[in-house]
Scaffold this motif. Structure first.
Motif, PDB file in Angstrom:
ATOM      1  N   ALA A  46      15.178   1.661  -5.336  1.00 13.04           N
ATOM      2  CA  ALA A  46      14.038   1.611  -4.412  1.00 13.04           C
ATOM      3  C   ALA A  46      13.083   0.471  -4.753  1.00 13.04           C
ATOM      4  CB  ALA A  46      13.287   2.943  -4.443  1.00 13.04           C
ATOM      5  N   ARG A  47      12.790   0.272  -6.043  1.00 14.05           N
ATOM      6  CA  ARG A  47      11.813  -0.765  -6.390  1.00 14.05           C
ATOM      7  C   ARG A  47      12.378  -2.167  -6.173  1.00 14.05           C
ATOM      8  NH1 ARG A  47      11.051   0.486 -12.836  1.00 14.05           N
ATOM      9  NH2 ARG A  47      12.930  -0.489 -13.654  1.00 14.05           N
ATOM     10  N   VAL A  48      13.704  -2.304  -6.207  1.00 13.27           N
ATOM     11  CA  VAL A  48      14.317  -3.587  -5.869  1.00 13.27           C
ATOM     12  C   VAL A  48      14.256  -3.822  -4.365  1.00 13.27           C
ATOM     13  CG1 VAL A  48      16.510  -4.821  -5.768  1.00 13.27           C
ATOM     14  CG2 VAL A  48      15.811  -3.742  -7.887  1.00 13.27           C
ATOM     15  N   ALA A  49      14.522  -2.777  -3.582  1.00 14.47           N
ATOM     16  CA  ALA A  49      14.474  -2.899  -2.119  1.00 14.47           C
ATOM     17  C   ALA A  49      13.075  -3.266  -1.636  1.00 14.47           C
ATOM     18  CB  ALA A  49      14.927  -1.585  -1.478  1.00 14.47           C
ATOM     19  N   ILE A  50      12.049  -2.756  -2.319  1.00 16.06           N
ATOM     20  CA  ILE A  50      10.659  -3.051  -1.951  1.00 16.06           C
ATOM     21  C   ILE A  50      10.367  -4.540  -2.075  1.00 16.06           C
ATOM     22  CG2 ILE A  50       8.271  -2.759  -2.773  1.00 16.06           C
ATOM     23  CD1 ILE A  50       9.105   0.178  -3.445  1.00 16.06           C
TER      24      ILE A  50
ATOM     25  N   ILE B  83       9.101   3.157   3.132  1.00 15.09           N
ATOM     26  CA  ILE B  83      10.299   2.591   2.503  1.00 15.09           C
ATOM     27  C   ILE B  83      11.087   3.673   1.770  1.00 15.09           C
ATOM     28  CG2 ILE B  83      11.108   1.007   0.709  1.00 15.09           C
ATOM     29  CD1 ILE B  83       8.771  -0.833   1.463  1.00 15.09           C
ATOM     30  N   CYS B  84      10.375   4.544   1.081  1.00 11.88           N
ATOM     31  CA  CYS B  84      11.035   5.639   0.350  1.00 11.88           C
ATOM     32  C   CYS B  84      11.785   6.558   1.319  1.00 11.88           C
ATOM     33  CB  CYS B  84      10.008   6.440  -0.442  1.00 11.88           C
ATOM     34  SG  CYS B  84       9.325   5.557  -1.861  1.00 11.88           S
ATOM     35  N   LYS B  85      11.191   6.771   2.496  1.00 10.16           N
ATOM     36  CA  LYS B  85      11.850   7.618   3.486  1.00 10.16           C
ATOM     37  C   LYS B  85      13.136   6.970   3.983  1.00 10.16           C
ATOM     38  CE  LYS B  85      10.993   9.993   7.876  1.00 10.16           C
ATOM     39  NZ  LYS B  85      10.010  10.199   8.984  1.00 10.16           N
ATOM     40  N   LYS B  86      13.087   5.659   4.229  1.00 15.82           N
ATOM     41  CA  LYS B  86      14.267   4.941   4.705  1.00 15.82           C
ATOM     42  C   LYS B  86      15.372   4.927   3.652  1.00 15.82           C
ATOM     43  CE  LYS B  86      11.866   1.830   7.906  1.00 15.82           C
ATOM     44  NZ  LYS B  86      11.499   0.412   8.189  1.00 15.82           N
ATOM     45  N   LEU B  87      14.964   4.926   2.369  1.00 15.70           N
ATOM     46  CA  LEU B  87      15.952   4.893   1.279  1.00 15.70           C
ATOM     47  C   LEU B  87      16.450   6.288   0.901  1.00 15.70           C
ATOM     48  CD1 LEU B  87      14.307   2.231  -1.056  1.00 15.70           C
ATOM     49  CD2 LEU B  87      16.428   1.972   0.219  1.00 15.70           C
ATOM     50  N   GLY B  88      15.943   7.280   1.586  1.00 14.28           N
ATOM     51  CA  GLY B  88      16.390   8.643   1.301  1.00 14.28           C
ATOM     52  C   GLY B  88      15.820   9.217   0.025  1.00 14.28           C
ATOM     53  N   LEU B  89      14.624   8.770  -0.351  1.00  6.20           N
ATOM     54  CA  LEU B  89      14.007   9.262  -1.585  1.00  6.20           C
ATOM     55  C   LEU B  89      13.136  10.493  -1.363  1.00  6.20           C
ATOM     56  CD1 LEU B  89      14.953   6.586  -2.920  1.00  6.20           C
ATOM     57  CD2 LEU B  89      12.764   6.524  -4.109  1.00  6.20           C
TER      58      LEU B  89
ATOM     59  N   ASN C 269       0.839  -1.196   0.000  1.00  3.86           N
ATOM     60  CA  ASN C 269       0.000   0.000   0.000  1.00  3.86           C
ATOM     61  C   ASN C 269       0.880   1.255   0.000  1.00  3.86           C
ATOM     62  OD1 ASN C 269       0.720   0.615   2.783  1.00  3.86           O
ATOM     63  ND2 ASN C 269      -0.700  -1.028   3.380  1.00  3.86           N
ATOM     64  N   ASN C 270       0.272   2.388  -0.301  1.00  2.00           N
ATOM     65  CA  ASN C 270       1.024   3.640  -0.427  1.00  2.00           C
ATOM     66  C   ASN C 270       1.651   4.086   0.894  1.00  2.00           C
ATOM     67  OD1 ASN C 270       0.627   3.886  -3.137  1.00  2.00           O
ATOM     68  ND2 ASN C 270      -1.043   5.353  -3.000  1.00  2.00           N
ATOM     69  N   LYS C 271       1.001   3.728   2.020  1.00  2.00           N
ATOM     70  CA  LYS C 271       1.546   4.117   3.325  1.00  2.00           C
ATOM     71  C   LYS C 271       2.896   3.435   3.567  1.00  2.00           C
ATOM     72  CE  LYS C 271       0.377   4.223   8.251  1.00  2.00           C
ATOM     73  NZ  LYS C 271      -0.632   3.844   9.277  1.00  2.00           N
ATOM     74  N   ASP C 272       2.939   2.118   3.330  1.00  2.00           N
ATOM     75  CA  ASP C 272       4.202   1.383   3.495  1.00  2.00           C
ATOM     76  C   ASP C 272       5.225   1.817   2.459  1.00  2.00           C
ATOM     77  OD1 ASP C 272       3.162  -0.033   5.618  1.00  2.00           O
ATOM     78  OD2 ASP C 272       2.461  -1.701   4.364  1.00  2.00           O
ATOM     79  N   LEU C 273       4.739   2.151   1.262  1.00  2.00           N
ATOM     80  CA  LEU C 273       5.636   2.588   0.195  1.00  2.00           C
ATOM     81  C   LEU C 273       6.341   3.890   0.588  1.00  2.00           C
ATOM     82  CD1 LEU C 273       6.663   2.045  -2.677  1.00  2.00           C
ATOM     83  CD2 LEU C 273       4.722   3.359  -3.547  1.00  2.00           C
ATOM     84  N   LYS C 274       5.579   4.827   1.184  1.00  2.00           N
ATOM     85  CA  LYS C 274       6.170   6.100   1.621  1.00  2.00           C
ATOM     86  C   LYS C 274       7.216   5.872   2.700  1.00  2.00           C
ATOM     87  CE  LYS C 274       2.242   9.118   0.533  1.00  2.00           C
ATOM     88  NZ  LYS C 274       1.168   9.968   1.104  1.00  2.00           N
TER      89      LYS C 274
END
Length: 597
Positions: A502-506, A463-469, A456-461
Motif C-alpha cells: 500500500a505505501r508503495v502504491a501511494i 487508496i486503502c479501500k481500492k487496495l483492499g485494505l 491527507n487522511n481522506k485520500d489515504l483512506k
C-alpha cells in the motif's frame, strides 16, 4: 599526539559557531575568577601582618596601611562572593553550550550515518555504531562541560597565582614553581598510557552493546533453540574483557590522584621548612609565610582538579577520536555536483521506465562476484520476472538499481541515462520497492503508509479501500490511527506485507519492484492482492522476484539467473520448451521442492 588531538578538536569547532559570544564571555570571566581566588591568600596574609604589626613590602599592604582589619575581612568576603557568582554563571553557560554542542554533533552523526552506504553498515555492527552516537557523544559533553573550560581556568589560575607569588617573594615562589616540573612530566607520561587504555575501553563497550543488541533482536531464536545459558556465558566473557579494560584506566586514574596528593603535601612541608627558617632569621614575616602556605595549597589545587578531570579529559579525547573516525567515513553514494547545476536534465524530467544493465559486475567480498557481466534491457511498461536458485544475485541487482550499492564494473541506465547522473532523491522517488522482509516503523498505521508522501487522511483512506485494505483496517482498534509497536510487532507478517504494498502504491512509482512481496500472505489475501496489483502495474515497468513460479507465468518475460549470470530469458512457455534451468526449477516446484528455488 597533541597535534592530532588539536586538529580533531578544531574539526568540532564548527559546531560552536553559533555560541562564539557565550564562549568568549566564559573565557573572559576566567580572569576575574582567577584574580578573586589568587587574592584571598594574600588578604589572609595581610591580616596576620597587621595583627602582628609586621612590616611588609607586599604591594597590597599599601592599601591597608592605617586601616582596620575589618576592611580586609570585607574585602575577603567580597572576593569570595564575587568568585561564587561568576563561577555559577560560568558553570551554567558552560553546561548549556556543552549540551548544544552534543545535540548538534549527535544530529550530524545520525545524518552522516544514515547517508553512508550499506557496504559500510554491512561491516559495522549496530551496537558499535550506537555507542558512537550515545556514549561517545555523552563523554564529549562531559569533557566540554567539566573538563575543557575547567582546564583553561586552571591554567589561568596557575598563571595568576604564579605572578602574584613572584611579586611577593621570588625565592619561595620559584621553589614552589620548580615542583610543578616533575608533576607535569608525570601527568603527560600517564596521559599517553591512559589514552590507549581508554580507547580499548570504548572498543570493548561497543562490543558489549553489540552483543546485547544482537541477542535482543534474535531473542525468539535464542529461546526456541534454548541458547540462553550459552549466550549468557558468551556475554559474560565479553563483560569480563570490558571490566579488565576498565581496570586499566582505574589504575592510571588513581595513580595520578595519589601522586598529586603526595607532591602537594611535600610542597607544603618544603615551604614550612624554608619559610620557617626565613621567618626566624627575620627575612620575611609570619604573614608572608602564611600567604605562601595557602598559595602552596592553591597552586596544587588546579593540578588536583586536573587529576580529577583526567578521566573525563582522556575519555573526551578518545570520544573525539572515535567521533571523527565516523565523520571521516566517506559517503560513497552521493549526487554528482554537476547534477544540481542542471547539466544533465531538469528535476521535472518525465521518465518512461526503460531499464538497461550493461556488463554489470558486483561483489560484496573482494573478487567473490555475485553478478558477472550482467546485461539485459527492459522496455518501458514491461513486466519482467527474475528467477533462479538462492544466491544467484536476484536481490542484489535490485539493490544496485536503487543505488544502495555501486557496481564495480558496468553501467545501469534508466531511459539511457546512467543512474549515477540522476539525483538520488529523484531516482528513488520513481522506484517503488516492496520487499519480502517488510520494515515497519514505530508510530501509527497512517504514518507508516505515508512515510515522506504528502497525502491527507481522506485520500489515504480512499487508496486503502481500492487496495483492499479495509478488512485489515477494520480489525485494528483505531484504524489508520492504530499505534504500531517496534518493527510492527502487533501485526502478522502478511499484514505487514499488505502495508508495504500500500505505501508503495501511494507513491505512484514509475518502476515497481517486488521481491517476493506476497510470500507471507494466505492464499485468499494473495489472490485479492493480485487483482489489485494488475491495476497498480498498469503503465508501469515492473521487476518481480518470485520463488513461486506460478505467480510469474503471465510476465512479459522471465530472466533466469545462476551464479550471477543471465543463463535464460523468454516467456514461461518458451523457457519450459527449452528444457533448461527454468524447466528444472518448475518441475521441482510441481513435485513440492519449492525451497530449492
Amino acid at each position: 599526539m597533541f597535534l592530532r588531538d588539536l586538529n580533531r578538536i578544531k574539526k568540532l569547532g564548527k559546531y560552536l559557531t553559533n555560541d562564539k559570544k557565550t564562549i568568549y564571555l566564559i573565557v573572559l570571566i576566567l580572569i576575574p575568577v582567577a584574580f578573586a581566588g589568587a587574592i584571598q591568600p594574600l588578604l589572609v596574609g595581610q591580616a596576620i601582618t597587621l595583627l602582628k604589626n609586621e612590616s611588609s613590602d607586599v604591594w597590597l599592604s599599601k592599601i591597608f596601611i592605617g586601616k582596620s582589619i575589618n576592611l580586609i575581612i570585607v574585602s575577603l568576603f567580597i572576593s569570595v562572593l564575587l568568585r561564587l557568582i561568576l563561577q555559577g554563571y560560568q558553570t551554567y553557560n558552560i553546561q548549556a553550550v556543552g549540551q548544544k554542542l552534543t545535540a548538534r554533533i549527535r544530529r550530524e552523526l545520525f545524518s552522516h550515518s544514515i547517508s553512508l552506504s550499506l557496504r559500510y553498515h554491512d561491516k559495522m555492527p549496530v551496537g558499535k555504531l550506537l555507542t558512537r552516537l550515545t556514549n561517545d557523544v555523552d563523554a564529549l559533553a562531559e569533557v566540554f562541560g567539566s573538563g575543557a573550560v575547567g582546564v583553561i581556568a586552571d591554567f589561568v589560575s596557575l598563571i595568576v597565582i604564579s605572578l602574584t607569588m613572584l611579586s611577593i617573594d621570588k625565592g619561595l615562589a620559584l621553589l614552589l614553581l620548580i615542583t610543578q616540573i616533575p608533576v607535569s612530566y608525570f601527568i603527560i607520561w600517564l596521559q599517553k598510557r591512559y589514552r590507549k587504555a581508554n580507547y580499548q575501553v570504548r572498543e570493548e563497550l561497543s562490543q558489549l552493546n553489540s552483543d546485547f543488541q544482537e541477542n535482543l533482536q534474535g531473542l525468539e531464536v535464542v529461546q526456541m533453540f534454548r541458547r540462553e545459558s550459552f549466550n549468557s556465558k558468551k556475554f559474560f566473557k565479553t563483560g569480563q574483557i570490558y571490566r579488565k579494560a576498565v581496570d586499566g584506566t582505574i589504575f592510571y586514574d588513581s595513580s595520578i590522584s595519589a601522586f598529586i596528593e603526595w607532591i602537594s603535601l611535600a610542597a607544603v612541608s618544603l615551604v614550612l621548612a624554608v619559610g620557617g627558617y626565613l621567618v626566624t632569621s627575620g627575612n620575611i614575616g609570619l604573614g608572608t609565610l602564611t600567604t605562601f602556605i595557602l598559595y602552596s595549597q592553591r597552586l596544587f589545587e588546579p593540578l588536583r582538579q586536573l587529576a580529577e578531570r583526567f578521566t573525563q579529559i582522556q575519555g573526551g579525547l578518545t570520544a573525539v577520536e572515535r567521533i571523527n573516525e565516523l565523520l571521516d567515513e566517506k559517503v560513497d553514494i552521493k549526487d554528482d555536483l554537476n547534477i544540481h547545476k542542471g547539466s544533465y536534465f531538469s528535476s521535472k524530467y518525465q521518465f518512461k521506465g526503460e531499464i538497461e544493465f550493461k556488463d554489470v559486475s558486483f561483489y560484496y567480498k573482494q573478487n567473490d562476484y555475485v553478478l558477472k557481466n550482467l546485461s539485459f534491457k527492459i522496455k518501458p511498461g514491461e513486466h519482467i520476472a527474475f528467477v533462479g536458485p538462492t544466491g544467484s544475485g536476484k536481490s542484489t541487482l535490485i539493490r544496485l538499481l536503487c543505488r544502495l550499492y555501486e557496481p564495480q564494473n558496468g553501467e545501469i541506465l534508466i531511459d539511457g541515462i546512467n543512474i549515477k547522473n540522476i539525483p538520488i532523491r529523484q531516482l528513488r522517488n520513481m522506484l517503488g520497492v516492496v520487499l519480502q522482509d517488510t520494515f515497519i516503523f514505530s508510530g501509527n498505521v497512517a504514518e507508516n503508509l505515508k512515510l515522506n508522501s504528502e497525502i491527507n487522511n481522506k485520500d489515504l483512506k480512499l487508496i486503502c479501500k481500492k487496495l483492499g485494505l479495509n478488512n485489515l483496517l477494520n480489525k485494528l482498534p483505531q484504524g489508520l490511527n492504530t499505534s504500531l509497536r517496534e518493527r510492527g510487532g502487533n501485526l502478522s507478517s502478511g499484514e505487514r506485507q499488505l502495508l508495504s504494498v500500500a505505501r508503495v502504491a501511494i507513491r505512484d512509482p514509475k518502476i515497481l519492484i517486488m521481491d517476493e512481496a506476497t510470500a507471507f500472505m494466505d492464499p485468499s489475501t494473495e489472490a485479492s492482492l493480485q487483482r489489485d496489483l494488475k491495476r497498480i502495474l498498469k503503465n508501469r515497468t515492473a521487476l518481480v522476484i518470485a520463488h513461486r513460479l506460478a505467480t510469474i507465468e503471465k510476465s512479459d518475460k522471465i530472466f533466469v539467473l545462476k551464479g550471477g549470470l543471465l543463463v535464460e530469458e523468454g516467456t514461461h512457455q518458451q523457457l519450459r520448451s527449452k528444457k533448461g534451468l527454468y524447466f528444472q526449477l518448475s518441475e521441482l516446484q510441481e513435485k513440492g521442492f519449492s525451497n530449492l528455488v
